[in-house]
Motif scaffolding. Structure first.
Motif, short mmCIF file in Angstrom:
data_model
loop_
_atom_site.label_atom_id
_atom_site.label_comp_id
_atom_site.label_asym_id
_atom_site.label_seq_id
_atom_site.Cartn_x
_atom_site.Cartn_y
_atom_site.Cartn_z
N GLN A 14 0.95 -1.66 -0.10
CA GLN A 14 0.48 0.16 0.07
C GLN A 14 0.73 1.05 0.28
O GLN A 14 0.54 2.48 -0.66
N MET A 15 2.24 1.25 0.69
CA MET A 15 2.57 2.39 0.91
C MET A 15 3.57 3.30 0.12
O MET A 15 3.69 3.80 -0.74
N GLY A 16 4.15 1.78 -1.23
CA GLY A 16 5.22 1.36 -2.36
C GLY A 16 4.02 1.91 -3.25
O GLY A 16 4.33 3.25 -4.47
N ASP A 17 3.03 1.66 -3.52
CA ASP A 17 1.40 1.84 -4.30
C ASP A 17 1.46 3.84 -4.48
O ASP A 17 1.61 4.83 -4.95
N ILE A 45 4.37 -12.13 -8.07
CA ILE A 45 2.77 -11.15 -8.29
C ILE A 45 2.97 -10.80 -9.06
O ILE A 45 2.57 -8.88 -9.70
N THR A 46 3.43 -10.95 -10.54
CA THR A 46 3.15 -10.48 -11.70
C THR A 46 1.93 -9.91 -11.65
O THR A 46 1.07 -8.59 -12.42
N GLU A 47 0.47 -10.98 -11.46
CA GLU A 47 -1.07 -10.14 -11.48
C GLU A 47 -0.98 -8.93 -10.60
O GLU A 47 -2.01 -8.28 -10.96
N LYS A 48 -0.64 -9.31 -9.80
CA LYS A 48 -0.80 -8.06 -8.94
C LYS A 48 0.01 -6.65 -9.46
O LYS A 48 -1.30 -5.50 -9.18
N LEU A 49 0.50 -7.26 -9.79
CA LEU A 49 2.07 -5.48 -10.81
C LEU A 49 1.22 -5.67 -11.84
O LEU A 49 1.16 -4.02 -12.26
N LYS A 50 0.25 -5.71 -12.45
CA LYS A 50 -0.69 -5.51 -14.09
C LYS A 50 -1.51 -4.70 -12.94
O LYS A 50 -1.78 -3.93 -13.65
N ASP A 51 -2.23 -5.77 -11.83
CA ASP A 51 -3.70 -4.91 -11.36
C ASP A 51 -3.52 -3.06 -11.20
O ASP A 51 -4.05 -2.11 -11.31
N VAL A 52 -2.09 -3.42 -10.79
CA VAL A 52 -1.87 -1.85 -10.31
C VAL A 52 -1.30 -1.10 -11.35
O VAL A 52 -1.60 0.70 -10.87
N SER A 61 -3.10 -3.52 -22.51
CA SER A 61 -1.99 -3.91 -23.62
C SER A 61 -0.44 -2.95 -23.73
O SER A 61 0.88 -3.62 -25.00
N ASN A 62 -0.37 -2.16 -22.66
CA ASN A 62 0.96 -1.14 -22.97
C ASN A 62 2.01 -1.52 -21.70
O ASN A 62 2.44 -1.52 -20.87
N ILE A 63 1.48 -3.20 -20.90
CA ILE A 63 1.65 -3.34 -19.77
C ILE A 63 2.77 -4.67 -20.20
O ILE A 63 2.30 -6.17 -20.54
N PHE A 64 4.27 -4.82 -19.53
CA PHE A 64 4.80 -6.21 -20.10
C PHE A 64 5.88 -6.22 -19.22
O PHE A 64 6.15 -5.85 -18.13
N VAL A 65 5.93 -7.66 -18.95
CA VAL A 65 6.70 -8.71 -17.90
C VAL A 65 7.87 -9.32 -18.23
O VAL A 65 7.68 -10.09 -18.78
N THR A 66 9.21 -9.54 -18.25
CA THR A 66 10.30 -9.72 -17.77
C THR A 66 9.68 -11.08 -18.16
O THR A 66 10.46 -12.17 -18.70
N SER A 67 9.07 -11.93 -17.16
CA SER A 67 8.62 -13.24 -16.50
C SER A 67 7.80 -13.95 -17.38
O SER A 67 8.04 -15.54 -17.27
#
Length: 210
Positions: A14-17, A45-52, A61-67
């Motif tokens: 929450q604080m980082g967000d 944590i990938t899906e959480k990162l995408k949601d944030v 469509s503009n969110i890309f993930v290295t993993s």
């Protein structure tokens, strides 16, 4: 020039967000901007990162993930790079496998990209990650500790200014001599600076009340 944003808390907190939302609040519309998330698959944590990121205004469509991709998928510039919290050495290995170091620096020089590093991601913005050995285990048995070298100093996440003074006092001066400046960033703070080609970045600090 590009921007460098360093925090101790990542987007999954929450604080980082809140800190990162505030840090990028004046950087314009993100609807048509691309972001690359550097994460580790086993962290889950990938899906959480995408949601944030979606909540921050990025299109899915503009969110890309290295993993989720291979190195050759990251040849184009991104407007934002987010490097997650976790084990510093695991994440450094991921950056090397995906060949991102040069891409990040070129994006910041030529496309005014923004680098957001949280905890381990903040440590990776500096010249090297030797000081991370005081806080993380080198699970990858690396023999090369060079990092992204976005600025000539170093940063210790999760440390207050008082913690940093104690750390400097208890650390061999020869170990610290290679850094122009040593910053701390506490859990409710962020550092923001403009990326400079000569890497002499002057960071400004802000905090959020818990």
């Amino acid at each position: 020039m590009g921007k460098i944003i360093l925090t101790s808390q990542g987007l999954c907190t929450q604080m980082g967000d809140r800190l990162i939302h505030r840090a990028i609040s004046d950087m314009g519309d993100r609807e048509n901007k691309k972001i690359l998330l550097v994460d580790i698959k086993k962290y889950r944590i990938t899906e959480k990162l995408k949601d944030v990121c979606i909540s921050m205004g990025f299109e899915k469509s503009n969110i890309f993930v290295t993993s989720e991709a291979e190195a050759e998928d990251f040849s184009d510039f991104f407007e934002y790079y987010y490097v997650t919290a976790g084990n510093t050495f695991e994440i450094l290995k991921e950056i090397r496998i995906k060949k991102l170091s040069g891409l990040i620096k070129r994006s910041m020089l030529e496309n005014n990209a923004t680098y957001i590093g949280s905890s381990a991601g903040a440590m990776l913005a500096r010249i090297d990650v030797r000081l991370a050995l005081d806080f993380d285990r080198d699970t990858e048995d690396l023999d090369d500790y060079r990092a992204l070298s976005l600025f000539n100093g170093t940063v210790i996440p999760h440390y207050s200014k008082a913690d940093l003074r104690r750390y400097i006092k208890n650390t061999d001066s020869d170990v610290l001599a290679g850094y122009d400046k040593i910053y701390s960033v506490n859990d409710n703070e962020a550092l923001i600076g403009e990326f400079e080609k000569n890497r002499n970045v002057d960071f400004q600090r802000f905090s959020i009340t818990r």
